[in-house]
Design an enzyme around this catalytic site. Structure first.
Site, PDB file in Angstrom:
ATOM      1  N   ASP A 256       7.168   3.679   9.694  1.00 25.91           N
ATOM      2  CA  ASP A 256       7.708   5.022   9.520  1.00 25.91           C
ATOM      3  C   ASP A 256       6.636   5.952   8.987  1.00 25.91           C
ATOM      4  O   ASP A 256       5.682   5.511   8.340  1.00 25.91           O
ATOM      5  CB  ASP A 256       8.849   4.993   8.494  1.00 25.91           C
ATOM      6  CG  ASP A 256      10.122   4.401   9.080  1.00 25.91           C
ATOM      7  OD1 ASP A 256      10.153   4.163  10.290  1.00 25.91           O
ATOM      8  OD2 ASP A 256      11.060   4.194   8.294  1.00 25.91           O
ATOM      9  N   LYS A 278       9.915   8.712  11.114  1.00 27.42           N
ATOM     10  CA  LYS A 278      10.834   9.833  11.025  1.00 27.42           C
ATOM     11  C   LYS A 278      10.345  10.669   9.855  1.00 27.42           C
ATOM     12  O   LYS A 278       9.792  10.153   8.896  1.00 27.42           O
ATOM     13  CB  LYS A 278      12.248   9.352  10.722  1.00 27.42           C
ATOM     14  CG  LYS A 278      12.642   8.162  11.557  1.00 27.42           C
ATOM     15  CD  LYS A 278      13.954   7.630  11.062  1.00 27.42           C
ATOM     16  CE  LYS A 278      14.122   6.185  11.429  1.00 27.42           C
ATOM     17  NZ  LYS A 278      15.287   5.602  10.827  1.00 27.42           N
ATOM     18  N   GLY A 309       9.866   2.746   4.849  1.00 24.44           N
ATOM     19  CA  GLY A 309       9.755   3.226   3.471  1.00 24.44           C
ATOM     20  C   GLY A 309      10.874   2.634   2.627  1.00 24.44           C
ATOM     21  O   GLY A 309      11.976   2.391   3.127  1.00 24.44           O
ATOM     22  N   ASP A 311      13.466   0.429   0.979  1.00 24.33           N
ATOM     23  CA  ASP A 311      14.111  -0.808   1.408  1.00 24.33           C
ATOM     24  C   ASP A 311      14.694  -0.604   2.804  1.00 24.33           C
ATOM     25  O   ASP A 311      15.259   0.441   3.091  1.00 24.33           O
ATOM     26  CB  ASP A 311      15.241  -1.158   0.433  1.00 24.33           C
ATOM     27  CG  ASP A 311      15.956  -2.427   0.837  1.00 24.33           C
ATOM     28  OD1 ASP A 311      15.495  -3.502   0.424  1.00 24.33           O
ATOM     29  OD2 ASP A 311      16.944  -2.347   1.601  1.00 24.33           O
ATOM     30  N   MET A 391      17.513  12.202   0.782  1.00 24.24           N
ATOM     31  CA  MET A 391      17.428  13.268   1.791  1.00 24.24           C
ATOM     32  C   MET A 391      18.290  14.451   1.383  1.00 24.24           C
ATOM     33  O   MET A 391      18.962  15.067   2.209  1.00 24.24           O
ATOM     34  CB  MET A 391      17.891  12.741   3.167  1.00 24.24           C
ATOM     35  CG  MET A 391      17.028  11.600   3.651  1.00 24.24           C
ATOM     36  SD  MET A 391      17.534  10.953   5.258  1.00 24.24           S
ATOM     37  CE  MET A 391      18.718   9.711   4.797  1.00 24.24           C
ATOM     38  N   GLY A 420       7.897  10.348  -5.381  1.00 23.69           N
ATOM     39  CA  GLY A 420       8.001   9.364  -6.464  1.00 23.69           C
ATOM     40  C   GLY A 420       7.012   8.224  -6.305  1.00 23.69           C
ATOM     41  O   GLY A 420       6.784   7.742  -5.201  1.00 23.69           O
TER      42      GLY A 420
HETATM   43  N1  SAH Z   1      14.820   3.266   3.125  1.00 19.67           N
HETATM   44  C1  SAH Z   1      14.343   4.280   2.210  1.00 19.67           C
HETATM   45  C2  SAH Z   1      15.089   5.587   2.350  1.00 19.67           C
HETATM   46  C3  SAH Z   1      14.888   6.270   3.648  1.00 19.67           C
HETATM   47  S1  SAH Z   1      15.668   7.824   3.703  1.00 19.67           S
HETATM   48  C4  SAH Z   1      14.440   3.754   0.782  1.00 19.67           C
HETATM   49  O1  SAH Z   1      15.043   2.696   0.548  1.00 19.67           O
HETATM   50  O2  SAH Z   1      13.891   4.402  -0.119  1.00 19.67           O
HETATM   51  C5  SAH Z   1      14.351   8.893   3.238  1.00 19.67           C
HETATM   52  C6  SAH Z   1      14.636   9.502   1.871  1.00 19.67           C
HETATM   53  O3  SAH Z   1      14.279   8.593   0.866  1.00 19.67           O
HETATM   54  C7  SAH Z   1      13.813  10.726   1.574  1.00 19.67           C
HETATM   55  O4  SAH Z   1      14.360  11.892   2.152  1.00 19.67           O
HETATM   56  C8  SAH Z   1      13.889  10.775   0.084  1.00 19.67           C
HETATM   57  O5  SAH Z   1      15.131  11.271  -0.364  1.00 19.67           O
HETATM   58  C9  SAH Z   1      13.849   9.298  -0.267  1.00 19.67           C
HETATM   59  N2  SAH Z   1      12.488   8.868  -0.587  1.00 19.67           N
HETATM   60  C10 SAH Z   1      11.774   7.908   0.012  1.00 19.67           C
HETATM   61  N3  SAH Z   1      10.565   7.755  -0.573  1.00 19.67           N
HETATM   62  C11 SAH Z   1      10.530   8.622  -1.597  1.00 19.67           C
HETATM   63  C12 SAH Z   1       9.566   8.954  -2.579  1.00 19.67           C
HETATM   64  N4  SAH Z   1       8.394   8.333  -2.633  1.00 19.67           N
HETATM   65  N5  SAH Z   1       9.880   9.905  -3.473  1.00 19.67           N
HETATM   66  C13 SAH Z   1      11.063  10.531  -3.417  1.00 19.67           C
HETATM   67  N6  SAH Z   1      11.997  10.269  -2.525  1.00 19.67           N
HETATM   68  C14 SAH Z   1      11.752   9.332  -1.610  1.00 19.67           C
END
Ligand code: SAH
Length: 481
Positions: A256, A278, A309, A311, A391, A420
């Site tokens: 991703d 995405k 990204g 989990d 999101m 983060g």
């Molecule tokens: N599978 C991922 C989430 C995917 S949806 C997980 O478990 O984290 C994508 C959303 O995840 C982003 O829009 C944001 O809200 C959050 N996100 C992912 N990485 C992030 C980061 N490093 N800092 C802040 N928000 C994050």
């Protein structure tokens, strides 16, 4: 090569340890793994050694060392802090032809103990010839990360089949090919996945094919596999060891956009890296295409890592991808990752639960109108509940309106965590009532996670990573200036 490596069978053999302190304790714990009989010669013992004696795990000779203590021993370890005593032990051992290891004394030792990676029956021993134990430990630590814990189980499994394999495949080079298949293919995966019965069934049916004359040629077709791997939020230190191993064994990585550059650097050098990312809203590669790519590469016999990204099962469409793989009979595994809610909370100093402030956490997404429309607002608006909103930057007005309408206090603390766990992390804190204003004033950008709940206020005191939290007041002051 000054020191010749050799693995000793010490089971039920006598090993003498001279000394009863903490170093003796550590050496004893190590040697005990071999099933040796242990005799400790020392006037006094540490509490742990006394406990081992009481449990019958060692024989204690409660006095100074005497040469005849070595009668019948295979190995002696001198672990006293007295060089004269240690030298006496070494001399007595030399006279009797017994290997002596004197702790921290290369000159007196006839054998040295390596750093060990134990995946019994597989054991890797690392030695620097006694010159740099720190380096040996470092190498050991590196090997520990790459050698899968299940390797020992696999070796034991293969050993149990060895004679049947030899009988079924008398030809040596065919047998080698079979072993390659065994190591790289689905049988090893099943053993790794703690499914020994399925592994046994598979190997048995493969061996049965060798009794048909035409079978050997079909043997060469390799079946690939897909690992759905969580890459965490960005900081590569948050990868699991399994994720690292999957990356280092990958032929193809389908990742991703959200996956950080630092994480991608850990993939095997020869692996093809393909971004199918995405961005948070629009999908740059449609889900259908991702499915097709996984299928194509797996059918070509490649080890595919589908890297996501956070989990893979938290707002990651991991479930859909597995359903697709299952429907096409592609073997798969899933490696969890640190999801954004956990990582952002930790790196912002926001405990998701807290005895004084919050008794539960909900992970939700405010990605589009539908995802909010179907929500149980009354439940979400309950006090002492932490909401982690993925999101969330787009639908803030609706989120605030509904939460307040269903009873959440407008003064409830909230925090945005942007990027983060990455060096550029930003945290913005305020209240539920100010939520859109804060996002606009601070120009909060994706990827950002929103935390709503009493615990969000703790970021102001507990933050430890990156820039300190920004708040509404700071912006008001900056605008006034
Ligand atoms: N599978 C991922 C989430 C995917 S949806 C997980 O478990 O984290 C994508 C959303 O995840 C982003 O829009 C944001 O809200 C959050 N996100 C992912 N990485 C992030 C980061 N490093 N800092 C802040 N928000 C994050």
């Amino acid at each position: 090569m000054r020191y010749f490596p050799l693995f000793l069978d010490l089971r039920d053999r006598l090993v003498v340890i001279v000394g009863g302190g903490t170093i003796a304790e550590r050496k004893l714990a190590l040697v005990a793994e071999s099933g040796a009989r242990l005799k400790v010669v020392a006037p006094t013992l540490t509490a742990a050694l006394q406990a081992a004696r009481e449990a019958g795990r060692l024989e204690h000779v409660p006095r100074q060392f005497e040469a005849h203590d070595l009668e019948g021993a295979r190995l002696v370890i001198a672990a006293t802090s007295d060089r004269v005593v240690n030298a006496g032990v070494a001399r007595a051992a030399e006279q009797r032809g017994i290997i002596a290891n004197v702790v921290d004394d290369l000159e007196l030792s006839t054998g040295i103990l390596p750093a060990i990676i134990d995946r019994s029956p597989i054991v890797v021993a690392v030695s620097t010839g006694g010159t740099a134990p720190v380096l040996a430990r470092r190498i050991r630590a590196q090997l520990e990360t790459v050698v899968d814990e299940s390797l020992g189980r696999f070796a034991a499994f293969a050993a149990a089949w060895r004679s049947r394999i030899r009988t079924a495949i008398p030809d040596l080079s065919a047998r080698r090919r079979f072993y390659d298949w065994l190591l790289d293919g689905p049988v090893a995966a099943l053993v790794r996945h703690a499914r020994p019965a399925a592994a046994a069934e598979l190997i048995a049916s493969e061996l049965a094919r060798y009794s048909h004359p035409s079978a050997a040629s079909t043997q060469d077709k390799r079946c690939g596999s897909v690992a759905l791997v969580g890459a965490g939020p960005g900081d590569p230190g948050l990868l699991t060891l399994k994720a690292l191993r999957a990356l280092q064994g990958a032929d193809v990585v389908l990742h991703d956009r959200l996956v950080s550059h630092e994480v991608l650097l850990l993939a095997r050098r020869e692996a093809d890296l393909i971004e199918v990312g995405k961005t948070g809203h629009g999908h740059s590669v449609a889900q259908q295409q991702i499915h097709q790519l996984m299928l194509e590469h797996a059918l070509a016999g490649r080890r595919v890592v589908r890297l996501k990204g956070g989990d893979p099962f938290v707002f990651g469409r991991g479930g859909e991808e597995l359903e697709f793989l299952r429907a096409h009979g592609i073997p798969y595994e899933v490696v969890p990752g640190v999801t954004a809610a956990l990582a952002c909370a930790s790196y912002a100093g926001i405990p998701l639960t807290h005895r004084d402030h919050s008794g539960s956490v909900r992970l939700l997404t405010a990605h589009c109108r539908e995802s909010l429309d179907t929500t149980d607002w009354r439940g979400l608006a309950a006090a002492r509940e932490t909401l982690a909103v993925y999101m969330g930057v787009a639908m803030l007005a609706q989120l605030r309106t509904e939460l307040i309408r269903h009873g959440r206090d407008p003064a409830t603390p909230i925090a945005f965590i942007e990027n983060g766990s990455r060096p550029e992390q930003r945290v913005v804190v305020g209240t539920l009532a100010q939520i859109e204003q804060l996002a606009a004033d601070h120009a909060v950008r994706s990827p950002a996670l929103l935390i709503v709940g009493e615990v969000a206020g703790l970021a102001t005191q507990l933050h430890w990573f990156g820039a300190p939290p920004e708040s509404g007041a700071a912006v008001a002051a900056r605008n006034a200036a």
